[in-house]
Design a protein around this motif. Structure first.
Motif, PDB file in Angstrom:
ATOM      1  N   ASP A 232       0.852  -1.196   0.000  1.00  0.00           N
ATOM      2  CA  ASP A 232       0.000   0.000   0.000  1.00  0.00           C
ATOM      3  C   ASP A 232       0.887   1.245   0.000  1.00  0.00           C
ATOM      4  OD1 ASP A 232      -2.073   1.856   0.209  1.00  0.00           O
ATOM      5  OD2 ASP A 232      -2.153   1.676   2.396  1.00  0.00           O
ATOM      6  N   GLY A 235      -0.787   4.682   0.351  1.00  0.00           N
ATOM      7  CA  GLY A 235      -1.090   5.008   1.741  1.00  0.00           C
ATOM      8  C   GLY A 235       0.153   5.477   2.484  1.00  0.00           C
ATOM      9  N   GLU A 236       1.264   4.793   2.276  1.00  0.00           N
ATOM     10  CA  GLU A 236       2.508   5.164   2.966  1.00  0.00           C
ATOM     11  C   GLU A 236       3.023   6.524   2.500  1.00  0.00           C
ATOM     12  OE1 GLU A 236       5.494   2.507   3.916  1.00  0.00           O
ATOM     13  OE2 GLU A 236       4.199   0.732   3.997  1.00  0.00           O
ATOM     14  N   LEU A 238       1.173   8.929   1.247  1.00  0.00           N
ATOM     15  CA  LEU A 238       0.227   9.923   1.761  1.00  0.00           C
ATOM     16  C   LEU A 238       0.553  10.255   3.212  1.00  0.00           C
ATOM     17  CD1 LEU A 238      -2.118  11.324   0.361  1.00  0.00           C
ATOM     18  CD2 LEU A 238      -3.630   9.519   1.200  1.00  0.00           C
ATOM     19  N   ASP A 239       0.846   9.241   4.027  1.00  0.00           N
ATOM     20  CA  ASP A 239       1.211   9.450   5.429  1.00  0.00           C
ATOM     21  C   ASP A 239       2.488  10.282   5.543  1.00  0.00           C
ATOM     22  OD1 ASP A 239      -0.945   8.024   6.241  1.00  0.00           O
ATOM     23  OD2 ASP A 239       0.157   6.205   6.801  1.00  0.00           O
ATOM     24  N   ALA A 240       3.505   9.923   4.763  1.00  0.00           N
ATOM     25  CA  ALA A 240       4.791  10.618   4.857  1.00  0.00           C
ATOM     26  C   ALA A 240       4.649  12.075   4.426  1.00  0.00           C
ATOM     27  CB  ALA A 240       5.838   9.903   3.999  1.00  0.00           C
ATOM     28  N   SER A 242       1.905  13.914   4.236  1.00  0.00           N
ATOM     29  CA  SER A 242       1.044  14.650   5.176  1.00  0.00           C
ATOM     30  C   SER A 242       1.811  14.986   6.441  1.00  0.00           C
ATOM     31  CB  SER A 242      -0.192  13.821   5.553  1.00  0.00           C
ATOM     32  OG  SER A 242      -0.907  13.468   4.402  1.00  0.00           O
ATOM     33  N   GLY A 243       2.629  14.048   6.893  1.00  0.00           N
ATOM     34  CA  GLY A 243       3.444  14.278   8.095  1.00  0.00           C
ATOM     35  C   GLY A 243       4.385  15.452   7.901  1.00  0.00           C
ATOM     36  N   GLU A 246       2.300  18.744   7.843  1.00  0.00           N
ATOM     37  CA  GLU A 246       1.856  19.120   9.197  1.00  0.00           C
ATOM     38  C   GLU A 246       3.020  19.655  10.022  1.00  0.00           C
ATOM     39  OE1 GLU A 246      -0.083  15.535  10.548  1.00  0.00           O
ATOM     40  OE2 GLU A 246      -1.660  15.796   9.025  1.00  0.00           O
TER      41      GLU A 246
END
Ligand SMILES: Nc1nc(=O)c2c([nH]1)NC[C@@H]1CN(c3ccc(C(=O)N[C@@H](CCC(=O)O)C(=O)O)cc3)CN21
Ligand SMILES: CC(C)C(=O)C(=O)O
Ligand SMILES: [Mg+2]
Length: 269
Positions: A232, A235-236, A238-240, A242-243, A246
């Motif tokens: 995925d 997904g990974e 997107l997480d990185a 977004s992190g 932020e």
């Protein structure tokens, strides 16, 4: 270093693993994971380049991507997928475009979406020292005519694929991709040939399998019904990302250790 001869000799004994790759980073990963063959697919049109088909992909794009993949692939065989209308229009131009992949870009072989019109060209290329992988069944460069549906489902169509498979083996192709055809047709083609068949949506009886790397990693917006997602990455990623966003917005990044100061630069004014 995997050679076309190694791949040819894997027919009937060791399953051949093939995956697309379009850049050096992915090629390094796939190479280190033990993939035998890296295909610089014209599917790069659908994936990295954002088109809705493979038709707009150019020889320059495949040559550039092939160079990147060849630099990343220490052991795997690198196959350049010849784009729509880069072969078959004119003999000299076909040979020049295919030869360029091996001579300039660093490919070990080329793949041609095959048909009655590629038998002689395959023979000519092999004669000149450019190894050829054939490709029958669903050939997406013909999507305007065939769509993306299953191929070889009638006895007549199946006979035509079997006949073309034999003719490309006789012409000197070192392997054959079979795409989106019934498993029982692929099994019989595999039996009939001495060169390896590499299936995609062609059942489990081929000598090898190929998938598009974006589908395997879970990066594709849409993928064919015959593909399987093994990760995925979307997904990974997107997480990185977004992190990161932020952390910038909150002031958490960059921290002191991510920058540096020089004492004599204090109080410039
Ligand atoms: N990401 C990606 N993966 C692929 O496997 C792939 C590409 N891109 N681009 C080039 C071709 C196109 N491929 C495709 C694309 C769609 C279907 C598909 O959806 N087939 C359906 C619908 C058929 C229809 O439209 O009639 C099917 O049920 O067969 C199959 C193969 C395989 N290749
Ligand atoms: C799916 C494989 C066989 C291909 O031709 C490509 O990725 O372009
Ligand atoms: Mg292709």
């Amino acid at each position: 270093m995997t050679t076309v001869r190694d791949v040819r000799e894997m027919a009937g004994s060791t399953p051949i693993t093939m995956l697309t790759a379009y850049d050096a980073t992915t090629a390094r990963v796939a190479n280190d994971a033990g993939i035998d063959v890296l295909l610089v697919g014209d599917s790069v049109g659908n994936t990295d380049l954002g088109y809705d088909s493979t038709l707009p992909v150019t020889v320059d794009e495949i040559a550039s991507r092939t160079g990147a993949v060849a630099r990343g692939a220490a052991d795997a065989l690198v196959v350049a997928d010849m784009p729509f209308l880069s072969f078959g229009v004119d003999d000299a131009e076909s040979v020049r475009n295919c030869g360029r992949m091996v001579k300039e870009a660093g490919a070990d072989a080329v793949k041609l979406e095959s048909g009655p019109h590629t038998v002689e060209l395959t023979e000519r290329l092999v004669e000149l020292g450019v190894p050829v992988m054939a490709h029958l069944g669903l050939t997406p460069q013909r999507m305007k005519e065939t769509g993306y549906g299953r191929q070889g489902t009638t006895r007549d169509d199946a006979h035509e694929i079997l006949d073309l498979a034999r003719r490309h083996e006789d012409a000197g192709a070192f392997a054959l991709v079979l795409e989106h055809v019934p498993a029982n047709l692929a099994a019989q083609v595999t039996d009939a040939l001495s060169i390896p068949t590499i299936g995609i949506g062609a059942g489990g009886d081929c000598d090898g399998q190929v998938l598009v790397v974006d589908d395997v990693l879970g990066l594709s917006e849409r993928s064919p019904p015959f593909s399987k997602q093994f990760g995925d990455l979307r997904g990974e990623m997107l997480d990185a990302v977004s992190g990161y966003r932020e952390a910038v917005e909150s002031g958490e990044f960059p921290a002191e250790e991510h920058g540096h100061t020089a004492d004599e630069l204090d109080e410039l004014y």
